[in-house]
Enzyme design. Structure first.
Site, PDB file in Angstrom:
ATOM      1  N   THR A 299      65.402  30.767  11.246  1.00 46.59           N
ATOM      2  CA  THR A 299      64.447  30.321  12.252  1.00 46.59           C
ATOM      3  C   THR A 299      63.793  31.540  12.878  1.00 46.59           C
ATOM      4  O   THR A 299      64.279  32.661  12.748  1.00 46.59           O
ATOM      5  CB  THR A 299      65.144  29.494  13.340  1.00 46.59           C
ATOM      6  OG1 THR A 299      66.097  30.328  14.020  1.00 46.59           O
ATOM      7  CG2 THR A 299      65.866  28.291  12.740  1.00 46.59           C
TER       8      THR A 299
ATOM      9  N   GLU B 168      64.938  23.631   9.845  1.00 43.99           N
ATOM     10  CA  GLU B 168      66.192  22.891   9.670  1.00 43.99           C
ATOM     11  C   GLU B 168      66.024  21.610   8.862  1.00 43.99           C
ATOM     12  O   GLU B 168      67.019  21.031   8.410  1.00 43.99           O
ATOM     13  CB  GLU B 168      66.778  22.536  11.047  1.00 43.99           C
ATOM     14  CG  GLU B 168      67.266  23.725  11.841  1.00 43.99           C
ATOM     15  CD  GLU B 168      66.206  24.347  12.743  1.00 43.99           C
ATOM     16  OE1 GLU B 168      66.578  24.974  13.747  1.00 43.99           O
ATOM     17  OE2 GLU B 168      64.992  24.203  12.431  1.00 43.99           O
TER      18      GLU B 168
ATOM     19  N   LYS C 118      57.652  20.522  34.584  1.00 44.22           N
ATOM     20  CA  LYS C 118      58.273  19.632  35.579  1.00 44.22           C
ATOM     21  C   LYS C 118      57.643  19.936  36.935  1.00 44.22           C
ATOM     22  O   LYS C 118      57.910  20.965  37.546  1.00 44.22           O
ATOM     23  CB  LYS C 118      59.789  19.865  35.630  1.00 44.22           C
ATOM     24  CG  LYS C 118      60.559  18.825  36.459  1.00 44.22           C
ATOM     25  CD  LYS C 118      60.566  17.478  35.769  1.00 44.22           C
ATOM     26  CE  LYS C 118      61.457  16.448  36.458  1.00 44.22           C
ATOM     27  NZ  LYS C 118      62.890  16.685  36.239  1.00 44.22           N
TER      28      LYS C 118
ATOM     29  N   TRP D  30      57.156  14.753  34.782  1.00 41.43           N
ATOM     30  CA  TRP D  30      56.894  15.545  33.572  1.00 41.43           C
ATOM     31  C   TRP D  30      55.403  15.577  33.271  1.00 41.43           C
ATOM     32  O   TRP D  30      54.706  14.574  33.357  1.00 41.43           O
ATOM     33  CB  TRP D  30      57.633  14.957  32.373  1.00 41.43           C
ATOM     34  CG  TRP D  30      59.126  15.010  32.433  1.00 41.43           C
ATOM     35  CD1 TRP D  30      59.981  13.956  32.540  1.00 41.43           C
ATOM     36  CD2 TRP D  30      59.955  16.174  32.359  1.00 41.43           C
ATOM     37  NE1 TRP D  30      61.276  14.387  32.555  1.00 41.43           N
ATOM     38  CE2 TRP D  30      61.301  15.753  32.442  1.00 41.43           C
ATOM     39  CE3 TRP D  30      59.690  17.538  32.245  1.00 41.43           C
ATOM     40  CZ2 TRP D  30      62.370  16.631  32.398  1.00 41.43           C
ATOM     41  CZ3 TRP D  30      60.756  18.429  32.210  1.00 41.43           C
ATOM     42  CH2 TRP D  30      62.078  17.971  32.282  1.00 41.43           C
TER      43      TRP D  30
END
Length: 549
Positions: free
Chosen positions: A185, A329, A439, A444
């Site tokens: 990654t 992944e 936030k 949100w």
């Protein structure tokens, strides 16, 4: 158990190579050079080189399980490594050339690479690691360019190395669950994490990618993926294309809009792939010049959310953008957006809303969304948000040699770190990364949605939104905007906010709009929001100073 009578033939990369060598040997390949010329070849020539390459590696002591790295761009020689290394039982480790030196040092040592195939254009980067990568005993230089300085233990030219191999290599019988390849990654937090792909997972991914409602690859196609071959196996497209017998075109490292359009046009490419930051300049060039790409049917787009304006813009030019989602992944293809037959009579605007989603999960995989605070599974109502989690036969079950791996898994599911909704028809829409949600005042705000809206402004080329610490609201959104070249110095913050005013709630409007010449990017072309936050740190300091004044 009542046993089946089916042959137990392992699924391995050798299956794909058999098709390349025996069925599609006459299909053309082309690799473009810095001068813009094409080096032309065929799968048959590639197959001959693959045998010699495997033989040469075996003579160098490479055995089953040996990690062999590649450090280069998109070329036929890189594809030869894609086949020779796993087919002989060794492990192909594609190394991201854009990582920082300390990350490269870490992953090469962590993977214990013994041989590295390196493009000469990035040889100075590898030479900068001399003395810090003790497991590497041989570097094979894949193309023309700067001569080695002698800092590395041993280097050899690719042609010379091939000449040391035999014309035929006897492939060993492999366990389908053995490692075929590995990729790390990008390591935005902590050290990069290694994902090891098995032969079985690679083969299943190749079959799924070619399905009609997936990328839809057949023998008649010509693919040019602008996705680097060092990242997640170029989204698995080299193997999927080879398995189908499709021709392949390689752009090396050259992906400016003019060159991409020239290459797509000259080679009659029917399918391409890349992140939005590749296609936004291409769309701008097509709009400005009126050029046409009549053979290009569709573009696979992922890495970050494609703005609806990009989808609609390419559609004006007869090019369908297929929105996709996946991760290192997930091998990586996990979902794609296709307009279903039941939607064909919907208004174009409503179809565009669907096309802007990340799509429906592909066969063999499953997903769910889980509440960020309670851990409870959320309903598929298109409104409830949660972390997207996924499982399936080509999803990684752990990270290579990483004691912290368990943090990324939950009851057999991979925790993706993406926040999403899933509608009743199964279409997922990413709301944000868990770390990129803003936030504000207990509510949100989706940075992705704001970015897409801003990029729909006719004067905007690119935009990224980040949340910065605020003394009253916890966080507030700040938009970094790159105007189109012809509008630089003309576009204003008020113009952006006025454009957004009737599209989002008032408290979603960015507190600040900053204009930049370019946005920082990660090693795989995504917006580097950590770097952007650092660049904009003075904004948060100013807010704080104002509150205490």
């Amino acid at each position: 158990m009542f046993p089946s009578t089916m042959m137990d033939i392992p699924l391995t990369v050798q299956n794909i190579f058999w098709r390349v060598e025996r069925l599609f040997y006459d299909k053309p390949l082309a690799t473009y050079t810095e001068s813009g010329e094409a080096i032309r070849s065929t799968y048959g020539e590639l197959a001959r080189n693959v045998h010699r390459l495997a033989s040469a590696l075996a003579k160098e002591g490479v055995r089953e399980g040996t990690r062999v790295g590649t450090f280069g761009w998109n070329t036929q020689r890189h594809l030869e490594c894609y086949f020779a290394i796993p087919c002989m039982g060794a492990v192909l480790h594609t190394i991201n050339v854009r990582l920082f030196a300390d990350q490269l040092e870490y992953i090469i040592a962590h993977a214990e690479d013994e041989v590295i195939f390196c493009d000469r254009s990035v040889l100075p980067i590898l030479e900068g690691l001399a003395g810090k990568i003790p497991t590497v005993r041989l570097v094979v230089l894949m193309n023309d360019g700067p001569e080695p300085t002698g800092k590395l233990p041993r280097t050899v030219d690719y042609h010379e190395f091939l000449a040391s191999g035999d014309d035929h290599f006897a492939w060993p019988t492999l366990d389908e669950r053995a490692a075929a390849a590995m990729c790390y990654t990008s390591g935005t937090t902590g050290n990069p994490k290694g994902v090891v792909y098995s032969h079985r997972s690679t083969m299943i991914h190749s079959l799924v990618a070619a399905l009609p409602d997936s990328v839809n690859i057949s023998e008649v196609d010509t693919l040019m993926y602008a996705v680097p071959m060092f990242h997640a196996n170029a989204w698995g497209l080299p193997y999927a294309a080879a398995n189908a017998g499709a021709s392949q075109v390689f752009s090396d490292r050259f992906l400016d809009a003019e060159r991409v359009v020239n290459l797509l046009d000259r080679e009659g490419v029917t399918i391409s792939a890349g992140v939005p930051t590749v296609w936004l300049p291409v769309l701008n060039l097509l709009d400005q010049t009126g050029r046409k790409l009549p053979k290009l049917q569709r573009v696979l787009c992922g890495g970050s959310a494609a703005p609806p304006a990009l989808i609609a813009g390419l559609r004006r030019h007869g090019i369908r953008l297929v929105h996709a989602w996946g991760m290192t992944e997930t091998s990586p293809l996990a979902s794609l957006t296709r307009i279903r037959s039941t939607m064909l009579d919907w208004p174009e605007e409503k179809q565009l809303e669907v096309a802007a989603k990340q799509g429906v999960i592909v066969p063999t995989l499953e997903w769910r969304i889980v509440d960020l605070e309670t851990g409870n599974e959320q309903p598929w109502d298109g409104k409830s948000i949660g972390e997207l989690q996924i499982r399936g036969p080509y999803i990684t079950g752990t990270y290579y040699n990483d004691p912290t791996a368990s943090e990324k898994f939950m009851d057999g599911w991979l925790r993706t770190g993406d926040v999403a909704t899933i509608d009743p028809l199964g279409y997922v829409q990413l709301v944000d990364r868990t770390k990129d949600l803003v936030k504000s005042g207990g509510e949100w705000i989706s940075s992705v949605e704001l970015e897409n809206l801003i990029m729909a402004h006719p004067k905007v080329l690119e935009a990224a939104v980040v949340g910065l610490p605020h003394p009253r609201w916890q966080e507030r959104p700040v938009a970094a905007v790159v105007p189109k070249p012809e509008y630089r110095g003309q576009l204003t913050a008020d113009e952006i906010r006025e454009y957004l005013a009737d599209k989002v709630a008032k408290w979603w409007l960015p507190d600040e709009v900053v204009f930049l010449d370019a946005l920082p990017r990660t090693s795989v072309g995504k917006f580097a929001k950590n770097q952007l936050r650092d660049q904009l740190a003075d904004v948060a300091k100013r807010w704080s100073a104002s509150a205490t004044a």
